[in-house]
Design a protein around this motif. Structure first.
Motif, PDB file in Angstrom:
ATOM      1  N   ARG A  74       0.828  -1.208   0.000  1.00 46.50           N
ATOM      2  CA  ARG A  74       0.000   0.000   0.000  1.00 46.50           C
ATOM      3  C   ARG A  74       0.861   1.257   0.000  1.00 46.50           C
ATOM      4  O   ARG A  74       1.842   1.354   0.730  1.00 46.50           O
ATOM      5  CB  ARG A  74      -0.927   0.014   1.215  1.00 46.50           C
TER       6      ARG A  74
ATOM      7  N   SER B 121      -4.431   7.359   4.569  1.00 49.23           N
ATOM      8  CA  SER B 121      -4.963   6.064   4.154  1.00 49.23           C
ATOM      9  C   SER B 121      -3.969   5.436   3.183  1.00 49.23           C
ATOM     10  O   SER B 121      -2.854   5.934   3.016  1.00 49.23           O
ATOM     11  CB  SER B 121      -6.343   6.226   3.503  1.00 49.23           C
TER      12      SER B 121
ATOM     13  N   GLU C  58      -3.653   0.400  -2.567  1.00 51.10           N
ATOM     14  CA  GLU C  58      -2.949  -0.837  -2.869  1.00 51.10           C
ATOM     15  C   GLU C  58      -2.360  -0.793  -4.281  1.00 51.10           C
ATOM     16  O   GLU C  58      -2.989  -0.277  -5.215  1.00 51.10           O
ATOM     17  CB  GLU C  58      -3.881  -2.047  -2.739  1.00 51.10           C
TER      18      GLU C  58
ATOM     19  N   ARG D 131     -11.242  -9.707   1.562  1.00 52.69           N
ATOM     20  CA  ARG D 131     -11.832  -8.884   2.609  1.00 52.69           C
ATOM     21  C   ARG D 131     -11.435  -9.430   3.973  1.00 52.69           C
ATOM     22  O   ARG D 131     -11.588 -10.620   4.249  1.00 52.69           O
ATOM     23  CB  ARG D 131     -13.359  -8.864   2.498  1.00 52.69           C
TER      24      ARG D 131
ATOM     25  N   ASN E 205     -14.181  -5.651   7.675  1.00 55.79           N
ATOM     26  CA  ASN E 205     -14.881  -4.719   6.782  1.00 55.79           C
ATOM     27  C   ASN E 205     -13.951  -4.004   5.810  1.00 55.79           C
ATOM     28  O   ASN E 205     -14.345  -3.014   5.190  1.00 55.79           O
ATOM     29  CB  ASN E 205     -15.646  -3.678   7.614  1.00 55.79           C
ATOM     30  N   THR E 206     -12.727  -4.494   5.684  1.00 51.92           N
ATOM     31  CA  THR E 206     -11.750  -3.843   4.811  1.00 51.92           C
ATOM     32  C   THR E 206     -11.376  -4.757   3.654  1.00 51.92           C
ATOM     33  O   THR E 206     -11.089  -5.938   3.859  1.00 51.92           O
ATOM     34  CB  THR E 206     -10.477  -3.468   5.598  1.00 51.92           C
ATOM     35  N   HIS E 207     -11.394  -4.201   2.446  1.00 50.44           N
ATOM     36  CA  HIS E 207     -10.987  -4.951   1.259  1.00 50.44           C
ATOM     37  C   HIS E 207      -9.541  -4.609   0.903  1.00 50.44           C
ATOM     38  O   HIS E 207      -9.120  -3.458   1.018  1.00 50.44           O
ATOM     39  CB  HIS E 207     -11.896  -4.623   0.069  1.00 50.44           C
ATOM     40  N   TYR E 208      -8.805  -5.626   0.453  1.00 47.40           N
ATOM     41  CA  TYR E 208      -7.410  -5.439   0.065  1.00 47.40           C
ATOM     42  C   TYR E 208      -7.193  -5.972  -1.348  1.00 47.40           C
ATOM     43  O   TYR E 208      -7.546  -7.121  -1.643  1.00 47.40           O
ATOM     44  CB  TYR E 208      -6.469  -6.175   1.023  1.00 47.40           C
TER      45      TYR E 208
ATOM     46  N   LYS F 281       0.519  -6.642   6.295  1.00 44.10           N
ATOM     47  CA  LYS F 281      -0.549  -7.487   6.848  1.00 44.10           C
ATOM     48  C   LYS F 281      -0.169  -8.965   6.885  1.00 44.10           C
ATOM     49  O   LYS F 281      -1.011  -9.851   6.691  1.00 44.10           O
ATOM     50  CB  LYS F 281      -1.849  -7.298   6.041  1.00 44.10           C
TER      51      LYS F 281
END
Length: 233
Positions: A131, A141, A144, A189, A192-195, A222
């Motif tokens: 990211r 923020s 990606e 996901r 609640n976070t998409h990568y 991550k």
């Protein structure tokens, strides 16, 4: 780690959070004080892990139907206390539940470490997240990136140096260069976070200590949530 299954479950494509939770619970059962340390924000997480894998499987719209009698996954860490906590926890409590997957740990095996060099080829067993930090509406923020973005490689190198300093308490300012032979974009996901992330095979050259660290704890971000694990090809 090999798991004998009860039935033929359907596991979600986004099963990393369930697997990470299981790993943390396993360490907690055998080493509660160390488990508390792992949950602290300022403590680096010394591990990564792969997707759940099966010899026979069928991709469905809502997940993966496991057709084999067992599934397996890999955990990697340079921390002996972490590995001991995982193994002791699994052996003392072999029942496992990940989402709607239920089974019993049937085999725990420590694999031989590869011979590291300054030029290696890796294949991902979990996708890599990279990211780029950006400010939006006054808040920090991340965007990606894929291997098609030049900054992808700069940020991986920067991330490896940062992790080396965190784990070893010293700076080395090492240089590594990656070349993806091919890659496949993915999207996962976590809660609640998409990568957006990348699977693939890549060559890496440069500082051997950074290469070994990437193998041990994962490339990119991550890692303790199931991203960045690789194997030698």
């Amino acid at each position: 780690m090999c798991v004998k299954l009860k039935g033929k479950p359907v596991i979600p494509y986004d099963h990393q959070y369930y697997l990470a939770s299981y790993i943390y619970r396993t360490v907690e059962r055998s080493d509660p004080s160390y488990s508390l340390d792992l949950h602290k924000i300022d403590v680096p997480k010394p591990f990564t892990f792969s997707y759940l894998m099966a010899e026979k499987r069928k991709n469905l719209k809502n997940g993966i139907r496991i057709l084999s009698d067992s599934v397996y996954f890999y955990i990697s860490s340079p921390a002996e206390r972490f590995i001991k906590g995982v193994i002791d926890g699994m052996l003392s409590y072999p029942d496992i539940k990940i989402g709607n997957l239920k089974g019993i740990i049937s085999e725990v095996r420590i694999l031989q470490r590869p011979k590291f060099s300054k030029n290696m080829t890796f294949q991902t067993t979990a996708p890599i997240v990279v990211r780029k930090p950006v400010k939006k509406n006054g808040r920090l923020s991340g965007i990606e990136l894929y291997p098609t973005d030049k900054e992808f490689y700069t940020l991986i190198e920067k991330n490896l140096n940062k992790k080396y300093e965190l784990f070893h308490k010293q700076r080395i300012n090492g240089v590594v260069k990656l070349n993806f032979i091919h890659f496949k974009p993915k999207r996962h996901r976590i809660l609640n976070t998409h990568y957006r992330c990348s699977l693939g095979i890549f060559q890496i050259t440069g500082n051997q200590r950074l290469i070994e660290l990437g193998y041990d704890v994962g490339f990119g971000e991550k890692n303790s949530m199931g991203f960045g694990m690789v194997k030698v090809v």
